[in-house]
Design a protein around this motif. Sequence first.
Motif, PDB file in Angstrom:
ATOM      1  N   ILE A  38       0.837  -1.206   0.000  1.00  0.00           N
ATOM      2  CA  ILE A  38       0.000   0.000   0.000  1.00  0.00           C
ATOM      3  C   ILE A  38       0.868   1.251   0.000  1.00  0.00           C
ATOM      4  CG2 ILE A  38      -1.652   1.328   1.374  1.00  0.00           C
ATOM      5  CD1 ILE A  38      -2.818  -1.372   2.309  1.00  0.00           C
ATOM      6  N   LEU A  39       1.904   1.246   0.866  1.00  0.00           N
ATOM      7  CA  LEU A  39       2.815   2.396   0.938  1.00  0.00           C
ATOM      8  C   LEU A  39       3.533   2.610  -0.386  1.00  0.00           C
ATOM      9  CD1 LEU A  39       4.157   4.560   2.734  1.00  0.00           C
ATOM     10  CD2 LEU A  39       5.866   2.852   3.363  1.00  0.00           C
ATOM     11  N   THR A  40       3.981   1.520  -1.014  1.00  0.00           N
ATOM     12  CA  THR A  40       4.700   1.629  -2.288  1.00  0.00           C
ATOM     13  C   THR A  40       3.817   2.203  -3.378  1.00  0.00           C
ATOM     14  OG1 THR A  40       6.092  -0.275  -1.717  1.00  0.00           O
ATOM     15  CG2 THR A  40       5.952   0.329  -4.052  1.00  0.00           C
ATOM     16  N   TRP A  41       2.573   1.728  -3.484  1.00  0.00           N
ATOM     17  CA  TRP A  41       1.670   2.221  -4.520  1.00  0.00           C
ATOM     18  C   TRP A  41       1.313   3.690  -4.302  1.00  0.00           C
ATOM     19  CZ3 TRP A  41       0.374   0.607  -9.181  1.00  0.00           C
ATOM     20  CH2 TRP A  41       0.614  -0.719  -9.517  1.00  0.00           C
ATOM     21  N   PHE A  42       1.089   4.077  -3.051  1.00  0.00           N
ATOM     22  CA  PHE A  42       0.800   5.493  -2.782  1.00  0.00           C
ATOM     23  C   PHE A  42       2.011   6.361  -3.100  1.00  0.00           C
ATOM     24  CE2 PHE A  42      -3.133   4.420  -0.694  1.00  0.00           C
ATOM     25  CZ  PHE A  42      -3.885   5.584  -0.816  1.00  0.00           C
ATOM     26  N   TRP A 169     -13.459  -9.836  12.677  1.00  0.00           N
ATOM     27  CA  TRP A 169     -12.117  -9.294  12.908  1.00  0.00           C
ATOM     28  C   TRP A 169     -11.503  -8.771  11.607  1.00  0.00           C
ATOM     29  CZ3 TRP A 169     -10.189  -7.573  17.164  1.00  0.00           C
ATOM     30  CH2 TRP A 169     -10.561  -8.126  18.390  1.00  0.00           C
ATOM     31  N   HIS A 170     -11.781  -9.441  10.512  1.00  0.00           N
ATOM     32  CA  HIS A 170     -11.300  -8.967   9.210  1.00  0.00           C
ATOM     33  C   HIS A 170     -11.881  -7.582   8.897  1.00  0.00           C
ATOM     34  CE1 HIS A 170     -10.264  -9.244   4.869  1.00  0.00           C
ATOM     35  NE2 HIS A 170     -11.418  -8.590   4.723  1.00  0.00           N
ATOM     36  N   GLU A 171     -13.189  -7.447   9.049  1.00  0.00           N
ATOM     37  CA  GLU A 171     -13.836  -6.162   8.768  1.00  0.00           C
ATOM     38  C   GLU A 171     -13.392  -5.089   9.762  1.00  0.00           C
ATOM     39  OE1 GLU A 171     -15.435  -5.586   6.042  1.00  0.00           O
ATOM     40  OE2 GLU A 171     -15.203  -7.681   5.468  1.00  0.00           O
ATOM     41  N   LEU A 172     -13.182  -5.491  11.006  1.00  0.00           N
ATOM     42  CA  LEU A 172     -12.687  -4.534  11.998  1.00  0.00           C
ATOM     43  C   LEU A 172     -11.287  -4.067  11.621  1.00  0.00           C
ATOM     44  CD1 LEU A 172     -13.615  -3.255  14.715  1.00  0.00           C
ATOM     45  CD2 LEU A 172     -12.229  -4.988  15.857  1.00  0.00           C
ATOM     46  N   LEU A 177      -7.406   0.015  10.462  1.00  0.00           N
ATOM     47  CA  LEU A 177      -6.259   0.365   9.614  1.00  0.00           C
ATOM     48  C   LEU A 177      -6.551   1.546   8.685  1.00  0.00           C
ATOM     49  CD1 LEU A 177      -5.083  -3.242   8.663  1.00  0.00           C
ATOM     50  CD2 LEU A 177      -4.029  -1.694  10.321  1.00  0.00           C
ATOM     51  N   GLY A 178      -7.755   2.095   8.787  1.00  0.00           N
ATOM     52  CA  GLY A 178      -8.090   3.290   8.003  1.00  0.00           C
ATOM     53  C   GLY A 178      -8.227   3.039   6.508  1.00  0.00           C
ATOM     54  N   HIS A 179      -8.658   1.850   6.125  1.00  0.00           N
ATOM     55  CA  HIS A 179      -8.739   1.522   4.706  1.00  0.00           C
ATOM     56  C   HIS A 179      -9.798   2.334   3.976  1.00  0.00           C
ATOM     57  CE1 HIS A 179      -6.702  -2.660   5.362  1.00  0.00           C
ATOM     58  NE2 HIS A 179      -5.858  -1.654   5.396  1.00  0.00           N
ATOM     59  N   SER A 180     -10.815   2.791   4.670  1.00  0.00           N
ATOM     60  CA  SER A 180     -11.856   3.579   3.994  1.00  0.00           C
ATOM     61  C   SER A 180     -11.279   4.888   3.454  1.00  0.00           C
ATOM     62  CB  SER A 180     -13.017   3.862   4.943  1.00  0.00           C
ATOM     63  OG  SER A 180     -12.568   4.579   6.086  1.00  0.00           O
ATOM     64  N   ARG A 181     -10.366   5.503   4.218  1.00  0.00           N
ATOM     65  CA  ARG A 181      -9.738   6.746   3.753  1.00  0.00           C
ATOM     66  C   ARG A 181      -8.829   6.481   2.558  1.00  0.00           C
ATOM     67  NH1 ARG A 181      -9.603   7.333   9.338  1.00  0.00           N
ATOM     68  NH2 ARG A 181      -7.477   6.516   9.469  1.00  0.00           N
ATOM     69  N   LEU A 182      -8.081   5.373   2.622  1.00  0.00           N
ATOM     70  CA  LEU A 182      -7.203   5.031   1.498  1.00  0.00           C
ATOM     71  C   LEU A 182      -8.023   4.759   0.244  1.00  0.00           C
ATOM     72  CD1 LEU A 182      -4.656   2.619   3.270  1.00  0.00           C
ATOM     73  CD2 LEU A 182      -4.472   5.082   2.896  1.00  0.00           C
ATOM     74  N   GLU A 205      -5.012  -2.682  -7.108  1.00  0.00           N
ATOM     75  CA  GLU A 205      -3.982  -3.171  -6.192  1.00  0.00           C
ATOM     76  C   GLU A 205      -4.256  -2.731  -4.755  1.00  0.00           C
ATOM     77  OE1 GLU A 205      -1.072  -5.151  -6.501  1.00  0.00           O
ATOM     78  OE2 GLU A 205      -2.291  -5.741  -8.221  1.00  0.00           O
ATOM     79  N   LEU A 206      -4.751  -1.509  -4.590  1.00  0.00           N
ATOM     80  CA  LEU A 206      -5.067  -1.036  -3.244  1.00  0.00           C
ATOM     81  C   LEU A 206      -6.159  -1.895  -2.613  1.00  0.00           C
ATOM     82  CD1 LEU A 206      -4.531   1.129  -1.072  1.00  0.00           C
ATOM     83  CD2 LEU A 206      -6.420   2.419  -2.058  1.00  0.00           C
ATOM     84  N   GLN A 207      -7.189  -2.226  -3.393  1.00  0.00           N
ATOM     85  CA  GLN A 207      -8.252  -3.085  -2.872  1.00  0.00           C
ATOM     86  C   GLN A 207      -7.692  -4.441  -2.442  1.00  0.00           C
ATOM     87  OE1 GLN A 207     -11.237  -1.831  -2.466  1.00  0.00           O
ATOM     88  NE2 GLN A 207     -10.940   0.025  -3.659  1.00  0.00           N
ATOM     89  N   ARG A 208      -6.853  -5.016  -3.294  1.00  0.00           N
ATOM     90  CA  ARG A 208      -6.290  -6.343  -3.012  1.00  0.00           C
ATOM     91  C   ARG A 208      -5.407  -6.319  -1.768  1.00  0.00           C
ATOM     92  NH1 ARG A 208      -1.672  -9.163  -4.028  1.00  0.00           N
ATOM     93  NH2 ARG A 208      -0.671  -7.301  -4.892  1.00  0.00           N
ATOM     94  N   LEU A 209      -4.555  -5.299  -1.655  1.00  0.00           N
ATOM     95  CA  LEU A 209      -3.628  -5.223  -0.520  1.00  0.00           C
ATOM     96  C   LEU A 209      -4.364  -4.907   0.786  1.00  0.00           C
ATOM     97  CD1 LEU A 209      -0.722  -3.341  -2.309  1.00  0.00           C
ATOM     98  CD2 LEU A 209      -0.720  -5.730  -1.562  1.00  0.00           C
ATOM     99  N   CYS A 210      -5.426  -4.123   0.704  1.00  0.00           N
ATOM    100  CA  CYS A 210      -6.224  -3.851   1.901  1.00  0.00           C
ATOM    101  C   CYS A 210      -6.857  -5.142   2.420  1.00  0.00           C
ATOM    102  CB  CYS A 210      -7.310  -2.817   1.604  1.00  0.00           C
ATOM    103  SG  CYS A 210      -6.703  -1.114   1.518  1.00  0.00           S
ATOM    104  N   GLU A 211      -7.292  -6.005   1.502  1.00  0.00           N
ATOM    105  CA  GLU A 211      -7.865  -7.284   1.915  1.00  0.00           C
ATOM    106  C   GLU A 211      -6.815  -8.150   2.620  1.00  0.00           C
ATOM    107  OE1 GLU A 211     -11.077  -8.313   1.825  1.00  0.00           O
ATOM    108  OE2 GLU A 211     -11.398  -6.226   1.256  1.00  0.00           O
ATOM    109  N   LEU A 212      -5.606  -8.176   2.085  1.00  0.00           N
ATOM    110  CA  LEU A 212      -4.534  -8.955   2.712  1.00  0.00           C
ATOM    111  C   LEU A 212      -4.168  -8.388   4.083  1.00  0.00           C
ATOM    112  CD1 LEU A 212      -2.185  -9.558  -0.351  1.00  0.00           C
ATOM    113  CD2 LEU A 212      -3.594 -11.258   0.818  1.00  0.00           C
ATOM    114  N   ALA A 213      -4.119  -7.057   4.176  1.00  0.00           N
ATOM    115  CA  ALA A 213      -3.792  -6.428   5.457  1.00  0.00           C
ATOM    116  C   ALA A 213      -4.867  -6.723   6.502  1.00  0.00           C
ATOM    117  CB  ALA A 213      -3.626  -4.920   5.273  1.00  0.00           C
TER     118      ALA A 213
END
Length: 235
Positions: A38-42, A169-172, A177-182, A205-213
């Motif tokens: 996520i950091l790399t893509w941003f 826990w996944h949704e939490l 992790l603030g994924h909605s803002r990203l 990619e952001l969607q995919r990485l947020c799911e993994l995180a």
Amino acid sequence: MDSQLIGILLLVELVLLISSAAPLSLSGRFQAAPNLGILTWFFLFFIAIAATVSAVVIAVGFIFQSYFELQSGGGLLETLAVSFAPWLLLGFGGVLLAITNLRLAPYFEAKAQDLDLDLLATNHSERFEGALVRELSLPGYFALAQTNQIFLSTAALRLPIEQKQAVLWHELGHLRLGHSRLRAISAFALTLAPWFLVSRVFDYELQRLCELAADNYALRKVDAQALRKARRLFL
């Protein structure tokens, strides 16, 4: 002027490099370190934006520079030729970027889904780790975190306790992790430049990485097997 033209050329090349190389070389990676991904893509996205803005600013500066040269008695044809040079470079870069998009577009697909969750939510609700869990009258298995709320379909709420905990826990994790803002930033970028492949790949990619995180966040609290079983139902 020569150094400025070289600067524009380098900036255009940088944008082209990020727009073409990043989707091919970085897509599908960072499975083990989604937050780094996520950091790399941003980082690459903002570098590309900064390079584009800098190139345009330099090109605009040529207009004023050409005006002052004409005022001081410089040759008309030579001054006009030099003033148009940066815009020709930017136009050439835009053409190359468009060609790159056409060449690489078959590798990627953009998906969008808009749901009015409040209209679909039932009266049933419960609390989980400070977040409000609301039931959705949707068929199948569905889960989404939004503004300190977790929306689960009826089928998801009726999962075995271990799998339901894994989903919660996944949704939490998305919330914490603030994924909605990203995702909002990604959606904004996609709205501004939907025709650029890099914008679509950045969003994907952001969607995919947020799911993994979010998975990694859940695995701190739940069993990996329970999470895998629940995951299969939502794919």
